[in-house]
Design an enzyme around this catalytic site. Sequence first.
Site, PDB file in Angstrom:
ATOM      1  N   LYS A  81       0.716  -1.202  -0.023  1.00  0.00           N
ATOM      2  CA  LYS A  81      -0.090   0.049   0.037  1.00  0.00           C
ATOM      3  C   LYS A  81       0.587   1.280  -0.024  1.00  0.00           C
ATOM      4  CE  LYS A  81      -0.352   0.072   5.044  1.00  0.00           C
ATOM      5  NZ  LYS A  81      -1.548  -0.126   6.284  1.00  0.00           N
ATOM      6  N   TYR A  88      14.583  31.236   5.797  1.00  0.00           N
ATOM      7  CA  TYR A  88      13.422  32.329   6.474  1.00  0.00           C
ATOM      8  C   TYR A  88      13.391  32.361   7.770  1.00  0.00           C
ATOM      9  CZ  TYR A  88      10.918  31.426   1.628  1.00  0.00           C
ATOM     10  OH  TYR A  88      10.754  31.546   0.382  1.00  0.00           O
ATOM     11  N   ARG A 136     -10.433   0.796  14.787  1.00  0.00           N
ATOM     12  CA  ARG A 136     -10.318   1.408  13.557  1.00  0.00           C
ATOM     13  C   ARG A 136     -11.121   0.766  12.512  1.00  0.00           C
ATOM     14  NH1 ARG A 136      -4.345   1.160  10.669  1.00  0.00           N
ATOM     15  NH2 ARG A 136      -5.018  -1.109  10.448  1.00  0.00           N
TER      16      ARG A 136
END
Length: 361
Positions: free
Chosen positions: A34, A253, A130
């Site tokens: 998967k 940044y 689940r």
Amino acid sequence: MRGIIEINLKNLTDNVNYFKKNLPSGARLAAVVKADAYGHGAAEVVKAIRENVDYFVTASAEEAEEVRELTKKPVLCLAALSENEATRCVLKGIEISVSSEADVRMLAAISERTGVCACVHICVDTGMNRMGIKGEKAAYKLINSVFSCKNLSIKGVYSHFFDCSDREKTSEQFAAFCRVAKFVPQNAIRHIAATEGFFDKNYVFDMVRIGIGLYGYEEKEAKREAENLKPVMSLKSYVARVAKIKKGETVGYGGRFEATEDCYVVTISAGYGDGVPRSFTGGNVLIGGKKRKIVGNICMDFCFALADKNVKVGDEVVFFGRQSGEILTAEDMADACGTISYEILTGVKRYEKVYIGQTRK
């Protein structure tokens, strides 16, 4: 070229052979492919191992269909499917997970309409909460519903351990699974163990689903057999710029890194757009065979590392993999980011995948 994702197919097949060698007699090996084979490229992974595994497991209809085009071995799709997806899977002989009476009714209707028998695996919720049917009575009823449908066939029954490091909870889950597994036909495949559960042979039953272990890792909490597994993926980039930074200057940044002394900082052609998490600041990469610390905020396309005057533009940068005898792993990156190797491996992107180690069949 900004970087590569290097996949070592020999390490992959060595891992498969390790699991096969240590399976109990008669047990099957299911390869979990998967999420694009955990980021390794499902098509190439399937081609490399299809002769040496018994089953393939996916998490979506699309993944299952891709695998079906590459092998005649059984393919199990774990996803909750729409009617359209389920129809495609039935027609292509892909085995389907069922968790409810609604699933059974849908598949029975599809099989009646198409004239093709749907092969199913009963998903049992033993405590993970689940997916799956919960409770012995509910599971018994669901299994009987499948029995009552002439065009449905039970190929297996399965569940999933949620924490093999907790032996008491694992034992409770296993007992709950056994109470349901006795209801399915004798020739149905019973499977609950994944990579971590594999290492306790009491839990292997008829088949074990190996996911992260195929790719060279174990569950983060379990280190028992890690030395027997070989990481399959390496993530490599290149130095795009070398700069001498003066004391007090900042990098990137937000100016998150400020030099406390004169130093060399390299810009690397890899960022969070390539799968290097922003939380990796402070972690290590390999440049010139040495560990170098990532500094400053990670950008979408670049990040920065401390270096020295010997580093040159174009030098290889290894985020995980081997360089001059030094090794970093996806787990090292995961530890630096406060996550797990699964997320690191499945998160890499944009770079070309380069396959080494053997010819794909």
